[in-house]
Design a protein around this motif. Structure first.
Motif, short mmCIF file in Angstrom:
data_model
loop_
_atom_site.label_atom_id
_atom_site.label_comp_id
_atom_site.label_asym_id
_atom_site.label_seq_id
_atom_site.Cartn_x
_atom_site.Cartn_y
_atom_site.Cartn_z
N PHE A 8 0.83 -1.20 0.00
CA PHE A 8 0.00 0.00 0.00
C PHE A 8 0.87 1.25 0.00
O PHE A 8 0.55 2.24 -0.67
CB PHE A 8 -0.92 0.00 1.23
N LEU A 9 1.96 1.24 0.77
CA LEU A 9 2.85 2.40 0.83
C LEU A 9 3.45 2.69 -0.54
O LEU A 9 3.59 3.85 -0.94
CB LEU A 9 3.96 2.16 1.86
N ALA A 10 3.83 1.62 -1.25
CA ALA A 10 4.40 1.80 -2.58
C ALA A 10 3.37 2.42 -3.53
O ALA A 10 3.68 3.35 -4.29
CB ALA A 10 4.88 0.46 -3.13
N ARG A 11 2.16 1.90 -3.49
CA ARG A 11 1.09 2.45 -4.34
C ARG A 11 0.81 3.90 -3.99
O ARG A 11 0.55 4.73 -4.88
CB ARG A 11 -0.17 1.60 -4.19
N ASP A 12 0.85 4.22 -2.71
CA ASP A 12 0.58 5.58 -2.28
C ASP A 12 1.67 6.52 -2.77
O ASP A 12 1.39 7.65 -3.21
CB ASP A 12 0.49 5.63 -0.75
N ASN A 13 2.93 6.08 -2.71
CA ASN A 13 4.04 6.89 -3.22
C ASN A 13 3.87 7.17 -4.71
O ASN A 13 4.03 8.31 -5.17
CB ASN A 13 5.37 6.18 -2.98
N VAL A 14 3.57 6.12 -5.46
CA VAL A 14 3.42 6.27 -6.92
C VAL A 14 2.25 7.19 -7.23
O VAL A 14 2.32 8.05 -8.11
CB VAL A 14 3.23 4.90 -7.59
N SER A 15 1.15 7.02 -6.48
CA SER A 15 -0.02 7.86 -6.69
C SER A 15 0.29 9.34 -6.41
O SER A 15 -0.16 10.23 -7.14
CB SER A 15 -1.16 7.39 -5.78
N ASN A 16 1.08 9.60 -5.38
CA ASN A 16 1.46 10.98 -5.05
C ASN A 16 2.35 11.58 -6.15
O ASN A 16 2.23 12.78 -6.47
CB ASN A 16 2.19 11.02 -3.71
N PHE A 17 3.22 10.75 -6.72
CA PHE A 17 4.06 11.23 -7.82
C PHE A 17 3.20 11.56 -9.04
O PHE A 17 3.40 12.59 -9.70
CB PHE A 17 5.09 10.17 -8.19
N ILE A 18 2.23 10.73 -9.33
CA ILE A 18 1.33 10.96 -10.46
C ILE A 18 0.56 12.27 -10.27
O ILE A 18 0.41 13.06 -11.20
CB ILE A 18 0.36 9.78 -10.64
N SER A 19 0.06 12.49 -9.05
CA SER A 19 -0.67 13.73 -8.76
C SER A 19 0.23 14.95 -8.96
O SER A 19 -0.21 15.98 -9.48
CB SER A 19 -1.20 13.70 -7.32
N TRP A 20 1.48 14.83 -8.56
CA TRP A 20 2.43 15.93 -8.75
C TRP A 20 2.64 16.22 -10.23
O TRP A 20 2.67 17.38 -10.65
CB TRP A 20 3.76 15.59 -8.07
N CYS A 21 2.77 15.18 -11.03
CA CYS A 21 2.96 15.35 -12.48
C CYS A 21 1.78 16.08 -13.10
O CYS A 21 1.95 16.97 -13.95
CB CYS A 21 3.12 13.99 -13.16
N ARG A 22 0.58 15.71 -12.67
CA ARG A 22 -0.63 16.32 -13.24
C ARG A 22 -0.83 17.75 -12.75
O ARG A 22 -1.13 18.65 -13.54
CB ARG A 22 -1.86 15.49 -12.87
N GLN A 23 -0.67 17.96 -11.45
CA GLN A 23 -1.04 19.25 -10.86
C GLN A 23 0.07 20.29 -10.89
O GLN A 23 -0.20 21.49 -11.02
CB GLN A 23 -1.49 19.03 -9.41
N GLU A 24 1.33 19.85 -10.79
CA GLU A 24 2.45 20.79 -10.74
C GLU A 24 3.13 20.98 -12.10
O GLU A 24 3.60 22.08 -12.41
CB GLU A 24 3.47 20.33 -9.71
N LEU A 25 3.20 19.92 -12.90
CA LEU A 25 3.83 20.03 -14.21
C LEU A 25 2.81 20.11 -15.34
O LEU A 25 3.18 20.41 -16.48
CB LEU A 25 4.77 18.83 -14.46
N TRP A 26 1.55 19.80 -15.04
CA TRP A 26 0.48 19.84 -16.03
C TRP A 26 0.80 18.96 -17.24
O TRP A 26 0.60 19.35 -18.39
CB TRP A 26 0.21 21.27 -16.49
#
Length: 251
Positions: A103-121
């Motif tokens: 679960f921790l691994a999935r959460d880390n990857v999910s947070n990275f994906i959110s950063w890509c979408r929201q911060e780098l667009w």
């Protein structure tokens, strides 16, 4: 930390004829693996690429380093930063005792994906989902997304993979040619040829994928650089073509 020459060694292997998109994908993983090894001294190769990044720790760490580079760039070049997408929100992640597939691994990857979408667009066509990495079901989109993250980071002065460095060299050459010709009041024939080359190669690549020629197709070296310049468009178009063919009703 590994020598940066390893990146160029991996990228030089990409200047060769590819018989399939799988070989192209492998060359991209080689380049990205050497890049990450140089930045973070990771134990990673093209063959272990997905496994080494599956916990998301290295991805989140890199995201925060991009934020730091963007912040420094904004301080040094405030005028240029106004016209750029500058990320600022740090990624919160778990870095200790993270097990692959947990679960921790999935959460880390999910947070990275959110950063890509929201911060780098980053556009959806270049994005991946958590399962694409954790369950290794879509290497292509994961690799394309990581290349795009590296491309954005290079704008803030970070070390880029060799494929991105080649892109930037082409862009710089185009700008120089356009500047010279604009001063002379003439159209930039060379830059026009480079762009036309990229469009022709993208179209030809899709056709070759659907109807392979009897023998391997060997690209001219100059055209290879153009093809790498539009690498994300190439693979994305290939993905969309396959999706559309699946959605066509059978007669």
């Amino acid at each position: 930390m590994a020598d940066q020459s390893n990146i160029q060694s991996a990228a030089s292997k990409s200047i060769r004829p590819f018989k399939s998109s799988e070989e192209y994908l492998y060359a991209m993983k080689e380049d990205l693996a050497e890049w990450l090894k140089t930045l973070y001294d990771l134990d990673i190769t093209a063959d272990t690429f997905m496994d080494a990044l599956e916990t998301g720790c290295a991805l989140c760490r890199h995201a925060n380093n991009v934020n730091r580079a963007a912040y420094d760039f904004q301080l040094e070049h405030p005028g240029a930063a106004l016209s750029m997408k500058v990320p600022s929100k740090d990624v919160v992640f778990q870095s200790r005792n993270v097990i692959q597939g947990s679960f921790l691994a999935r959460d880390n990857v999910s947070n990275f994906i959110s950063w890509c979408r929201q911060e780098l667009w980053i556009k959806d066509v270049l994005m991946f989902e958590t399962n694409d990495l954790v369950e290794k079901c879509n290497e292509k989109n994961f690799v394309l997304c990581l290349l795009e993250v590296a491309r954005r980071g290079s704008k803030f002065g970070m070390l880029a993979p060799m494929l991105i460095q080649l892109e930037e060299e082409i862009e710089e050459e185009i700008r120089d040619q356009e500047s010279l010709h604009s001063q002379a009041g003439e159209p930039s024939e060379k830059s026009s040829n480079i762009r036309c080359c990229g469009r022709k190669e993208s179209s030809q690549s899709v056709e070759d994928e659907e109807e392979p020629e009897p023998g391997p197709f060997v690209w001219q070296q100059e055209r290879v650089l153009c093809k790498m310049r539009n690498l994300d468009e190439l693979v994305s178009k290939d993905t969309l073509t396959q999706i559309n063919s699946l959605n066509q009703p059978s007669l």
